[in-house]
Design a protein around this motif. Sequence first.
Motif, PDB file in Angstrom:
ATOM      1  N   LEU A  60      18.595  39.789  23.710  1.00  0.00           N
ATOM      2  CA  LEU A  60      17.862  40.253  24.725  1.00  0.00           C
ATOM      3  C   LEU A  60      19.744  38.795  25.305  1.00  0.00           C
ATOM      4  N   ARG A  61      19.251  38.044  24.839  1.00  0.00           N
ATOM      5  CA  ARG A  61      20.282  36.835  25.499  1.00  0.00           C
ATOM      6  C   ARG A  61      21.751  37.608  25.587  1.00  0.00           C
ATOM      7  N   THR A  62      21.984  38.483  24.094  1.00  0.00           N
ATOM      8  CA  THR A  62      23.865  39.011  24.361  1.00  0.00           C
ATOM      9  C   THR A  62      23.978  39.747  25.750  1.00  0.00           C
ATOM     10  N   LYS A  63      23.066  40.071  25.767  1.00  0.00           N
ATOM     11  CA  LYS A  63      23.689  41.132  27.074  1.00  0.00           C
ATOM     12  C   LYS A  63      23.249  40.223  28.398  1.00  0.00           C
ATOM     13  N   VAL A  64      22.621  39.144  28.656  1.00  0.00           N
ATOM     14  CA  VAL A  64      23.414  38.469  29.181  1.00  0.00           C
ATOM     15  C   VAL A  64      24.027  37.798  29.257  1.00  0.00           C
ATOM     16  N   THR A  65      24.873  37.671  28.015  1.00  0.00           N
ATOM     17  CA  THR A  65      26.183  36.780  27.995  1.00  0.00           C
ATOM     18  C   THR A  65      27.274  37.321  28.536  1.00  0.00           C
ATOM     19  N   ILE A  66      27.128  39.112  28.104  1.00  0.00           N
ATOM     20  CA  ILE A  66      28.051  40.084  28.451  1.00  0.00           C
ATOM     21  C   ILE A  66      28.012  39.767  29.940  1.00  0.00           C
ATOM     22  N   LEU A  67      26.900  39.669  30.841  1.00  0.00           N
ATOM     23  CA  LEU A  67      27.250  40.035  31.868  1.00  0.00           C
ATOM     24  C   LEU A  67      27.391  38.832  32.562  1.00  0.00           C
ATOM     25  N   GLY A  68      27.410  38.073  32.036  1.00  0.00           N
ATOM     26  CA  GLY A  68      28.009  36.276  32.626  1.00  0.00           C
ATOM     27  C   GLY A  68      29.402  36.431  32.442  1.00  0.00           C
ATOM     28  N   VAL A  69      30.156  37.213  31.340  1.00  0.00           N
ATOM     29  CA  VAL A  69      31.649  37.448  31.317  1.00  0.00           C
ATOM     30  C   VAL A  69      32.146  38.162  32.408  1.00  0.00           C
ATOM     31  N   LEU A  70      31.160  39.291  32.457  1.00  0.00           N
ATOM     32  CA  LEU A  70      31.660  40.827  33.329  1.00  0.00           C
ATOM     33  C   LEU A  70      31.136  39.980  35.228  1.00  0.00           C
ATOM     34  N   VAL A  71      30.100  39.775  35.739  1.00  0.00           N
ATOM     35  CA  VAL A  71      30.203  38.807  36.736  1.00  0.00           C
ATOM     36  C   VAL A  71      31.268  38.284  37.601  1.00  0.00           C
ATOM     37  N   PRO A  72      31.831  36.970  36.830  1.00  0.00           N
ATOM     38  CA  PRO A  72      32.629  36.118  37.393  1.00  0.00           C
ATOM     39  C   PRO A  72      34.304  37.173  37.453  1.00  0.00           C
ATOM     40  N   LEU A  73      34.403  38.190  36.197  1.00  0.00           N
ATOM     41  CA  LEU A  73      35.942  38.875  36.516  1.00  0.00           C
ATOM     42  C   LEU A  73      35.695  39.780  37.455  1.00  0.00           C
ATOM     43  N   GLY A  74      34.468  39.978  37.543  1.00  0.00           N
ATOM     44  CA  GLY A  74      34.531  41.370  39.076  1.00  0.00           C
ATOM     45  C   GLY A  74      34.200  40.736  39.966  1.00  0.00           C
ATOM     46  N   MET A  75      34.260  39.020  40.198  1.00  0.00           N
ATOM     47  CA  MET A  75      34.582  38.728  41.470  1.00  0.00           C
ATOM     48  C   MET A  75      35.674  37.970  41.750  1.00  0.00           C
ATOM     49  N   ALA A  76      36.609  37.556  40.733  1.00  0.00           N
ATOM     50  CA  ALA A  76      37.995  37.058  40.037  1.00  0.00           C
ATOM     51  C   ALA A  76      38.609  38.201  41.179  1.00  0.00           C
ATOM     52  N   MET A  77      38.455  39.853  40.691  1.00  0.00           N
ATOM     53  CA  MET A  77      39.364  40.480  40.863  1.00  0.00           C
ATOM     54  C   MET A  77      39.108  40.966  42.331  1.00  0.00           C
ATOM     55  N   SER A  78      37.648  41.320  42.404  1.00  0.00           N
ATOM     56  CA  SER A  78      37.633  41.418  44.562  1.00  0.00           C
ATOM     57  C   SER A  78      38.351  40.463  45.141  1.00  0.00           C
ATOM     58  N   PHE A  79      38.342  39.207  44.351  1.00  0.00           N
ATOM     59  CA  PHE A  79      39.466  38.379  45.172  1.00  0.00           C
ATOM     60  C   PHE A  79      40.547  38.673  45.117  1.00  0.00           C
ATOM     61  N   LEU A  80      41.362  38.970  44.056  1.00  0.00           N
ATOM     62  CA  LEU A  80      43.215  38.906  44.071  1.00  0.00           C
ATOM     63  C   LEU A  80      43.309  40.505  44.605  1.00  0.00           C
ATOM     64  N   VAL A  81      42.045  41.441  45.218  1.00  0.00           N
ATOM     65  CA  VAL A  81      42.680  42.289  45.734  1.00  0.00           C
ATOM     66  C   VAL A  81      42.134  42.398  47.187  1.00  0.00           C
ATOM     67  N   GLY A  82      41.649  41.534  47.607  1.00  0.00           N
ATOM     68  CA  GLY A  82      41.884  41.215  49.360  1.00  0.00           C
ATOM     69  C   GLY A  82      42.581  39.985  49.515  1.00  0.00           C
ATOM     70  N   LEU A  83      42.921  39.275  48.674  1.00  0.00           N
ATOM     71  CA  LEU A  83      44.409  38.247  48.804  1.00  0.00           C
ATOM     72  C   LEU A  83      46.010  39.626  49.184  1.00  0.00           C
ATOM     73  N   LEU A  84      45.583  40.330  48.580  1.00  0.00           N
ATOM     74  CA  LEU A  84      46.796  40.863  48.388  1.00  0.00           C
ATOM     75  C   LEU A  84      47.081  41.426  49.425  1.00  0.00           C
ATOM     76  N   PHE A  85      45.549  42.283  50.222  1.00  0.00           N
ATOM     77  CA  PHE A  85      45.192  43.096  51.367  1.00  0.00           C
ATOM     78  C   PHE A  85      46.093  42.113  52.142  1.00  0.00           C
ATOM     79  N   GLY A  86      45.369  40.856  52.003  1.00  0.00           N
ATOM     80  CA  GLY A  86      46.016  40.244  53.461  1.00  0.00           C
ATOM     81  C   GLY A  86      46.959  39.707  53.415  1.00  0.00           C
ATOM     82  N   LEU A  87      48.057  39.607  52.366  1.00  0.00           N
ATOM     83  CA  LEU A  87      49.471  39.602  52.559  1.00  0.00           C
ATOM     84  C   LEU A  87      50.185  40.796  53.341  1.00  0.00           C
ATOM     85  N   LEU A  88      49.426  41.558  52.984  1.00  0.00           N
ATOM     86  CA  LEU A  88      50.310  43.065  53.032  1.00  0.00           C
ATOM     87  C   LEU A  88      49.952  43.302  54.878  1.00  0.00           C
TER      88      LEU A  88
END
Length: 92
Positions: A60-88
């Motif tokens: 169970l803990r392994t799954k939680v750890t994977i989620l803990g890595v994926l969620v911040p990664l997803g947030m960073a991605m959406s931030f970058l996309v938002g930044l790109l659109f903001g610049l355009l």
Amino acid sequence: MRALQECPSCGGRAEILDFDVSGDKLWQVSCGKCGLATEMDDERAICIQHWNRRDGEEKLRTKVTILGVLVPLGMAMSFLVGLLFGLLGGGL
Ligand SMILES: [Zn+2]
């Protein structure tokens, strides 16, 4: 009362601890030797159950750890996309 099993990691003696967290009592089972511990829970019996089923918990803990890595990664991605659109948008 359920008996606590010995530590699955080092075979040491486990002990049950209680914490006061903003008025709520939380329980945690911890090994006195190596410090391995369960998650805190407001149900003492559930805490003991978690400790005694530690082998399953590891998966169970392994799954939680994977989620803990994926969620911040997803947030960073959406931030970058938002930044790109903001610049355009600003360039037009
Ligand atoms: Zn231990």
